[in-house]
Design a protein around this motif. Structure first.
Motif, PDB file in Angstrom:
ATOM      1  N   ALA A  54       0.824  -1.445  -0.046  1.00 20.29           N
ATOM      2  CA  ALA A  54      -0.282  -0.014   0.098  1.00 20.29           C
ATOM      3  C   ALA A  54       1.028   1.171   0.088  1.00 20.29           C
ATOM      4  CB  ALA A  54      -0.939   0.074   1.258  1.00 20.29           C
ATOM      5  N   TYR A  55       1.977   1.156   0.687  1.00 21.08           N
ATOM      6  CA  TYR A  55       3.031   2.396   0.750  1.00 21.08           C
ATOM      7  C   TYR A  55       3.500   2.418  -0.499  1.00 21.08           C
ATOM      8  CZ  TYR A  55       6.561   5.383   2.489  1.00 21.08           C
ATOM      9  OH  TYR A  55       7.256   6.490   2.912  1.00 21.08           O
ATOM     10  N   ARG A  58       0.845   3.986  -3.127  1.00 23.30           N
ATOM     11  CA  ARG A  58       0.739   5.561  -2.735  1.00 23.30           C
ATOM     12  C   ARG A  58       1.937   6.192  -3.285  1.00 23.30           C
ATOM     13  NH1 ARG A  58      -0.678   7.635   3.100  1.00 23.30           N
ATOM     14  NH2 ARG A  58      -2.772   6.704   2.450  1.00 23.30           N
ATOM     15  N   ALA A 125     -12.631   1.974   0.742  1.00 25.28           N
ATOM     16  CA  ALA A 125     -11.758   2.226   2.091  1.00 25.28           C
ATOM     17  C   ALA A 125     -10.295   1.979   1.598  1.00 25.28           C
ATOM     18  CB  ALA A 125     -12.161   1.517   3.056  1.00 25.28           C
ATOM     19  N   GLN A 126      -9.837   0.783   0.909  1.00 22.02           N
ATOM     20  CA  GLN A 126      -8.516   0.518   0.901  1.00 22.02           C
ATOM     21  C   GLN A 126      -7.861   1.724  -0.346  1.00 22.02           C
ATOM     22  OE1 GLN A 126      -9.092  -3.422  -0.564  1.00 22.02           O
ATOM     23  NE2 GLN A 126      -8.287  -4.381   1.296  1.00 22.02           N
ATOM     24  N   ASP A 129      -7.289   4.811   1.297  1.00 22.96           N
ATOM     25  CA  ASP A 129      -5.949   4.675   2.231  1.00 22.96           C
ATOM     26  C   ASP A 129      -4.776   4.878   1.262  1.00 22.96           C
ATOM     27  OD1 ASP A 129      -4.523   4.143   4.837  1.00 22.96           O
ATOM     28  OD2 ASP A 129      -4.135   2.159   3.655  1.00 22.96           O
ATOM     29  N   GLY A 132      -4.670   8.396   0.229  1.00 28.36           N
ATOM     30  CA  GLY A 132      -4.515   9.251   1.253  1.00 28.36           C
ATOM     31  C   GLY A 132      -5.748  10.479   1.277  1.00 28.36           C
ATOM     32  N   ARG A 134     -10.441  10.767   1.711  1.00 25.09           N
ATOM     33  CA  ARG A 134     -11.629  10.062   2.125  1.00 25.09           C
ATOM     34  C   ARG A 134     -12.255   9.153   1.325  1.00 25.09           C
ATOM     35  NH1 ARG A 134     -13.833  13.867   6.586  1.00 25.09           N
ATOM     36  NH2 ARG A 134     -12.072  15.197   7.003  1.00 25.09           N
TER      37      ARG A 134
END
Length: 165
Positions: A54-55, A58, A125-126, A129, A132, A134
């Motif tokens: 996920a990092y 992003r 939601a994922q 996330d 970054g 809503r």
């Protein structure tokens, strides 16, 4: 850093596809992934125990937006996607090209949401996330992107399905 090398070997194909879908260009996707990997490598000790993929996704997204802001290539719309025969073996290729052209017309945020939600099959939601933002922002970008894709290339989206694949 053997665990970083193992992570890269295992996840590179999926992350490479992710970068390609964001950029629409193989060479730019490779550069984007390499840049994001270099960034994540510097923080690997802190990131590896949490959710490194996920990092990294992003980081790919943020790097892509950064590059896009610097380039600001003007958008150009093309005509309707080419019609192909149903039994044509090149139909899958034409569909992929049509999808790439249609995705290129979306804003970078809309494109990222479509890739994360429908290609990477992440929940709202994922995806929020990873980006970054809503969940409501993800919903809005997905709604706007799918509306635009329906206008530009109606053959890509089957309204009975969730995905524009």
């Amino acid at each position: 850093m053997d665990d970083f090398r193992d992570f890269v070997r295992e996840r590179s194909p999926a992350l490479s596809r992710h970068a390609y879908l964001l950029t629409g260009d193989h060479q730019l996707a490779e550069d984007l992934l390499q840049s994001a990997l270099a960034s994540v490598y510097r923080h690997w000790r802190r990131v590896r125990d949490d959710n490194p993929e996920a990092y990294l996704r992003r980081a790919i997204y943020h790097q892509h937006v950064s590059w896009w802001r610097r380039r600001r290539v003007p958008e150009h719309l093309t005509g309707a996607p080419p019609e192909t025969a149903r039994d044509d073996p090149a139909e899958a290729t034409a569909l992929r090209l049509s999808l790439a052209q249609a995705l290129a017309t979306l804003s970078p945020k809309q494109r990222a949401v479509v890739v994360l939600r429908f290609y990477d099959d992440l929940t709202e939601a994922q995806a929020a996330d990873v980006l970054g933002v809503r969940v409501g922002t993800v919903k809005r970008h997905a709604h706007d992107a799918l509306r635009r894709l329906r206008e530009i290339a109606p053959g890509l989206i089957d309204d009975g399905e969730r995905s524009p694949r």
